[in-house]
Design an enzyme around this catalytic site. Structure first.
Site, PDB file in Angstrom:
ATOM      1  CB  SER A  15     -18.809   2.724   9.433  1.00 33.14           C
ATOM      2  OG  SER A  15     -18.227   1.888  10.422  1.00 33.14           O
ATOM      3  CG  LEU A  17     -11.917   7.464  12.950  1.00 31.83           C
ATOM      4  CD1 LEU A  17     -10.762   7.236  13.914  1.00 31.83           C
ATOM      5  CD2 LEU A  17     -12.180   8.947  12.763  1.00 31.83           C
ATOM      6  CB  VAL A  58      -8.240  -7.643  11.790  1.00 26.05           C
ATOM      7  CG1 VAL A  58      -8.759  -6.767  10.662  1.00 26.05           C
ATOM      8  CG2 VAL A  58      -8.752  -7.159  13.146  1.00 26.05           C
ATOM      9  CB  CYS A  84      -9.727   2.448  10.488  1.00 24.21           C
ATOM     10  SG  CYS A  84      -8.882   3.889   9.805  1.00 24.21           S
ATOM     11  CB  SER A 146      -6.880   6.073  21.149  1.00 24.98           C
ATOM     12  OG  SER A 146      -7.661   6.817  22.069  1.00 24.98           O
ATOM     13  CE1 TYR A 159     -10.025   1.893  21.836  1.00 23.64           C
ATOM     14  CE2 TYR A 159      -9.406   3.804  23.143  1.00 23.64           C
ATOM     15  CZ  TYR A 159      -9.790   3.251  21.935  1.00 23.64           C
ATOM     16  OH  TYR A 159      -9.929   4.042  20.813  1.00 23.64           O
ATOM     17  CE  LYS A 163      -7.311   2.064  19.544  1.00 23.96           C
ATOM     18  NZ  LYS A 163      -7.404   1.827  18.087  1.00 23.96           N
ATOM     19  CG  PHE A 192     -12.178  12.059  15.693  1.00 20.28           C
ATOM     20  CD1 PHE A 192     -12.135  12.444  14.364  1.00 20.28           C
ATOM     21  CD2 PHE A 192     -11.155  12.448  16.532  1.00 20.28           C
ATOM     22  CE1 PHE A 192     -11.082  13.196  13.878  1.00 20.28           C
ATOM     23  CE2 PHE A 192     -10.098  13.197  16.058  1.00 20.28           C
ATOM     24  CZ  PHE A 192     -10.061  13.587  14.725  1.00 20.28           C
ATOM     25  CB  THR A 194     -16.648   7.320  15.490  1.00 17.27           C
ATOM     26  OG1 THR A 194     -16.829   7.144  16.906  1.00 17.27           O
ATOM     27  CG2 THR A 194     -15.273   7.938  15.224  1.00 17.27           C
TER      28      THR A 194
END
Length: 253
Positions: A15, A17, A58, A84, A146, A159, A163, A192, A194
């Site tokens: 889903s 990106l 992951v 992603c 990001s 976050y 990134k 974006f 998303t």
């Protein structure tokens, strides 16, 4: 690198990106393995694009290793990896309920940064066994950072750290893998449209989109996918992080 006929892996490919990128690569003729934690969504995407679904967390090395083996057995060793898979939280360093929970911080780093690196190390090891193509190239790895890596907002310590780590490792990994003919680039998206954004009310989405200098809207996953596709096709793009953000610079909140 020419995309048609080669194999690719997209983590978080069911889903957002990742989904748009999986579709774009498949439309260009790639055989795409969709790595995702969501089994139903991964299988639906794989069916749609004629690829293979691999259910994987992951952060679990054994699952990641098994997923790469499954994808290679079904479609051949991937020459393209697009990372992603990722998560985000918003927690202040010190808030009403006390200090930032360290387990939450650690989880974001494990998924976004360590999970991405783990996918790169496993994908590039397999790529190194392949015969070189034009320019001596064997493969390309694309990460997702990001704008928060540069303009982290209030509550984004975890976050932004994850990134920022992705941005920071892009050049050294590209240098590590240069002798093997494997390129590494990173895309740093802004705001974006998303699935996370789609859960917001329309007026909130409109306000967020209007904060982008130009175009004054949220980015489209297809625009991310178009850049990922171009990075694959342009052999001189290596060791670089590209902001894809409509010139936005995020305010503190």
């Amino acid at each position: 690198m020419q995309i048609s006929g080669i194999s690719a892996v997209v983590t978080g490919g069911a889903s957002g990106l990742g989904g748009a990128t999986a579709r774009a690569l498949a439309e260009a003729g790639a055989k795409v393995a969709v790595f995702d934690l969501n089994k139903d969504a991964a299988e639906a995407m794989a069916k749609e694009i004629g690829g293979v679904a691999c259910v994987v967390d992951v952060t679990k090395d054994d699952q990641l290793e098994a997923a790469f083996e499954k994808a290679a057995a079904a479609q051949g060793i991937a020459r393209i990896l697009v990372n992603c898979a990722g998560i985000g939280i918003s927690i202040r360093t010190v808030g009403r309920n006390g200090p930032h929970p360290i387990d939450s911080f650690r989880k974001v780093i494990e998924v976004n940064l360590i999970g991405g690196f783990n996918a790169i190390r496993r994908a590039s090891q397999a790529m190194s066994t392949l015969d070189p193509l034009d320019d001596g190239e064997r493969g390309v790895c694309i990460n997702t950072a990001s704008v928060a890596a540069y303009d982290g907002q209030i509550g984004q310590a975890a976050y932004s750290a994850s990134k920022g780590g992705i941005v920071g490792m892009t050049l050294p990994i590209a240098r590590d893998l240069a002798s093997l003919g494997i390129r590494v680039c990173t895309i740093a998206p802004g705001l974006f449209d998303t699935p996370l954004m789609q859960a917001l009310p329309d007026d909130v989405k409109a306000a967020l989109g209007s904060s982008v200098p130009f175009p004054r809207r949220l980015g489209l996953p297809s625009e991310y996918a178009a850049l990922a596709k171009h990075i694959v096709e342009n052999n001189m793009l290596n060791g670089e992080t590209i902001r894809l953000d409509g010139a936005i610079r995020m305010a503190p909140k």
